[in-house]
Motif scaffolding. Structure first.
Motif, PDB file in Angstrom:
ATOM      1  N   LYS A 269      47.706  27.833  33.847  1.00 48.92           N
ATOM      2  CA  LYS A 269      48.731  28.394  33.296  1.00 48.92           C
ATOM      3  C   LYS A 269      50.150  27.576  34.082  1.00 48.92           C
ATOM      4  O   LYS A 269      51.137  27.529  33.306  1.00 48.92           O
ATOM      5  CB  LYS A 269      48.728  30.177  33.411  1.00 48.92           C
ATOM      6  N   ARG A 270      50.004  27.054  35.097  1.00 47.30           N
ATOM      7  CA  ARG A 270      51.210  26.018  35.666  1.00 47.30           C
ATOM      8  C   ARG A 270      51.877  24.940  35.050  1.00 47.30           C
ATOM      9  O   ARG A 270      52.854  24.751  35.446  1.00 47.30           O
ATOM     10  CB  ARG A 270      50.944  25.825  37.453  1.00 47.30           C
ATOM     11  N   LYS A 271      50.200  24.416  34.930  1.00 44.98           N
ATOM     12  CA  LYS A 271      50.166  23.399  33.993  1.00 44.98           C
ATOM     13  C   LYS A 271      51.314  23.394  31.585  1.00 44.98           C
ATOM     14  O   LYS A 271      52.050  22.900  32.123  1.00 44.98           O
ATOM     15  CB  LYS A 271      49.244  22.173  33.425  1.00 44.98           C
ATOM     16  N   GLU A 272      51.142  24.147  31.779  1.00 42.16           N
ATOM     17  CA  GLU A 272      51.336  24.675  30.718  1.00 42.16           C
ATOM     18  C   GLU A 272      53.144  25.263  30.958  1.00 42.16           C
ATOM     19  O   GLU A 272      54.027  25.049  29.970  1.00 42.16           O
ATOM     20  CB  GLU A 272      50.654  25.734  30.260  1.00 42.16           C
ATOM     21  N   PHE A 273      52.857  25.618  32.256  1.00 43.32           N
ATOM     22  CA  PHE A 273      54.556  26.324  32.615  1.00 43.32           C
ATOM     23  C   PHE A 273      55.576  25.104  32.685  1.00 43.32           C
ATOM     24  O   PHE A 273      56.586  25.053  31.885  1.00 43.32           O
ATOM     25  CB  PHE A 273      54.334  27.384  33.013  1.00 43.32           C
ATOM     26  N   LEU A 274      55.188  23.866  32.885  1.00 48.61           N
ATOM     27  CA  LEU A 274      55.913  22.827  33.801  1.00 48.61           C
ATOM     28  C   LEU A 274      56.136  22.385  32.988  1.00 48.61           C
ATOM     29  O   LEU A 274      57.469  21.009  32.226  1.00 48.61           O
ATOM     30  CB  LEU A 274      55.022  22.263  34.780  1.00 48.61           C
ATOM     31  N   ASP A 276      55.978  23.297  29.016  1.00 47.49           N
ATOM     32  CA  ASP A 276      56.904  23.937  28.453  1.00 47.49           C
ATOM     33  C   ASP A 276      58.345  23.617  29.262  1.00 47.49           C
ATOM     34  O   ASP A 276      59.458  23.573  28.976  1.00 47.49           O
ATOM     35  CB  ASP A 276      56.234  25.318  28.648  1.00 47.49           C
ATOM     36  N   LEU A 277      58.482  23.603  30.776  1.00 53.03           N
ATOM     37  CA  LEU A 277      59.401  23.751  31.425  1.00 53.03           C
ATOM     38  C   LEU A 277      60.180  21.726  31.137  1.00 53.03           C
ATOM     39  O   LEU A 277      61.733  22.592  30.889  1.00 53.03           O
ATOM     40  CB  LEU A 277      59.300  24.006  32.877  1.00 53.03           C
ATOM     41  N   GLN A 278      59.869  21.028  31.246  1.00 50.10           N
ATOM     42  CA  GLN A 278      60.022  20.335  31.295  1.00 50.10           C
ATOM     43  C   GLN A 278      60.420  19.928  29.875  1.00 50.10           C
ATOM     44  O   GLN A 278      61.592  18.634  29.425  1.00 50.10           O
ATOM     45  CB  GLN A 278      59.002  18.757  30.955  1.00 50.10           C
ATOM     46  N   HIS A 279      60.489  19.983  27.998  1.00 45.47           N
ATOM     47  CA  HIS A 279      60.516  20.215  27.250  1.00 45.47           C
ATOM     48  C   HIS A 279      61.484  20.824  27.178  1.00 45.47           C
ATOM     49  O   HIS A 279      62.439  20.397  25.560  1.00 45.47           O
ATOM     50  CB  HIS A 279      59.616  21.412  25.685  1.00 45.47           C
ATOM     51  N   LYS A 280      62.261  22.292  28.218  1.00 48.20           N
ATOM     52  CA  LYS A 280      63.623  22.616  27.397  1.00 48.20           C
ATOM     53  C   LYS A 280      64.234  22.010  28.757  1.00 48.20           C
ATOM     54  O   LYS A 280      65.399  22.154  27.554  1.00 48.20           O
ATOM     55  CB  LYS A 280      62.616  24.251  28.152  1.00 48.20           C
ATOM     56  N   MET A 284      66.994  20.736  26.941  1.00 48.49           N
ATOM     57  CA  MET A 284      68.707  20.985  27.204  1.00 48.49           C
ATOM     58  C   MET A 284      69.344  19.968  27.411  1.00 48.49           C
ATOM     59  O   MET A 284      70.874  19.895  27.381  1.00 48.49           O
ATOM     60  CB  MET A 284      68.858  22.010  28.848  1.00 48.49           C
ATOM     61  N   ARG A 285      69.200  18.389  28.068  1.00 53.23           N
ATOM     62  CA  ARG A 285      69.664  17.623  28.423  1.00 53.23           C
ATOM     63  C   ARG A 285      70.376  16.906  26.837  1.00 53.23           C
ATOM     64  O   ARG A 285      70.894  16.378  26.788  1.00 53.23           O
ATOM     65  CB  ARG A 285      68.508  16.552  28.403  1.00 53.23           C
TER      66      ARG A 285
END
Length: 386
Positions: A269-274, A276-280, A284-285
């Motif tokens: 779940k942490r990897k999935e979250f990371l 997803d966070l990178q995609h976001k 944003m960038r």
């Protein structure tokens, strides 16, 4: 609520001009004999008052889910204290229905359909003294028929326990309850009772021939209070908890499947979250870069407009300066011509004055010669006469 708990609750008068539904919870500590009760009443202020009622149920669902979330957070703590925790979950929803005498409104059906998986719903016909007994019976049948046909699951009093099976079975046939509320006491016969007084008579709140208030109070406070809490925990909260844990990546193990590790689930779940966070972050960038480019383009366009405006003002200034120089030169030429004319005029005037000063002397001389000549002539003529 005041009549139901025989207590005067402080309740601020609500306006019917709210832009959206607001939930106003109020908690009270009640005690009767040795029984203590912490009661929380949540008022849905502004429900049904908006022109667009499509979103009226959402604030209610969000509030119920928030209370479930608080309980789940307490349950997942390492050191949890559920016994001492103040349980703010909603155990019952008294859904008051307007006694129109026709049927349920679409708002009522949609809202109860959304709420039936979140809370125990008991439909209640309010102000039942505004319709006749026969109309009230027809309205009850109509409401229950519409609830069943639309798949709305209201709370049914349990009949598994033999101690309460008979009374609960009987009370299930009286749903929805038709109630009348009043805190005013009226003298009827030789005793004071809570009632509504009309010119034609009185409607007694605790008279079962007049309304179902006593049935509602008995079912809620005396017979089925614990079952309402159990239903909330075992059915509604468990459904919310299961959906929430599935969202977090947890799942139950089947007998044929391999057991799973909480650590592995957490890492996945942490990897999935990371990811997803990178995609976001990338989104944003990119959004930031595009915004910067748009801003730079706007600034360049503004700079170009300012430069063109500056050049235009500069040309206007040069033209005005040129016009002023021409006018100054014309004025100087006019002044020089004027000075020349002035000098010429002064010269002519001087000559005229000089000429006028010599003219009287010549005139006197001519006048003297003129008078002397005739005298000589006269003498000569005289002599000639002699």
């Amino acid at each position: 609520m005041n009549t139901l708990f025989n207590t005067t609750f402080e309740n601020e008068e609500a306006s019917h001009y709210q832009r959206e539904v607001q939930l106003r919870p109020q908690t009270y500590d009640l005690q009767e004999s040795n029984v203590k009760l912490k009661l929380t009443i949540v008022h849905t202020v502004g429900f049904g008052d908006q022109i667009n009622k499509g979103e009226s149920h959402k604030p209610i669902l969000e509030y119920i889910d928030t209370q479930f979330e608080r309980y789940l957070e307490e349950e997942l703590k390492i050191k949890r204290s559920l016994f001492n925790c103040h349980d703010t979950r909603i155990h019952i929803c008294l859904y008051f229905i307007a006694p129109t005498g026709h049927s349920l409104k679409s708002l009522d059906l949609v809202t109860m359909k959304k709420l039936d998986s979140k809370v125990n719903i008991i439909p209640v016909i309010a102000k039942a003294d505004t319709v006749s007994k026969s109309e009230l019976d027809k309205l009850k049948i109509k409401i229950m028929s519409e609830l069943v046909s639309n798949g709305v699951q209201i709370y049914q009093f349990p009949t598994e326990d033999e101690a309460v099976a008979e009374i609960n079975t009987s009370m299930n046939t009286h749903l929805p309850f038709a109630v009348v509320g009043s805190v005013e006491e009226v003298k009827v016969g030789n005793k004071m009772v809570k009632a509504r007084l009309y010119p034609w008579g009185s409607v007694q709140v605790e008279n079962e021939n007049h309304c179902d208030f006593v049935k509602l109070r008995e079912m809620l406070l005396r017979v089925n209070m614990e079952d309402l809490r159990e239903q909330t925990h075992a059915r509604h909260y468990e459904l919310y908890r299961r959906c929430k844990l599935e969202e977090m990546g947890f799942k139950d193990t089947d007998p044929d499947s391999h057991s799973f590790s909480l650590q592995d689930t957490y890492e996945a779940k942490r990897k999935e979250f990371l990811v997803d966070l990178q995609h976001k972050e990338e989104e944003m960038r990119q959004m930031f870069v595009s915004k910067v480019k748009e801003t730079e383009a706007e600034l360049k366009e503004k700079e170009k407009e300012l430069h063109e405006r500056f050049e235009q003002l500069k040309r206007m200034h040069q033209e005005e300066k040129k016009n002023l120089e021409e006018k100054r030169r014309e004025l100087e030429e006019e002044m020089n011509a004027f000075n020349r004319r002035k000098v010429a005029a002064e010269t002519l005037m001087g000559q005229a004055l000089q000429g006028s000063s010599q003219t009287p002397f010549k005139k006197d001389k001519d006048k003297k010669n003129f008078f002397s000549l005739p005298s000589a002539c006269s003498l000569t003529s005289g002599r000639n006469m002699n």
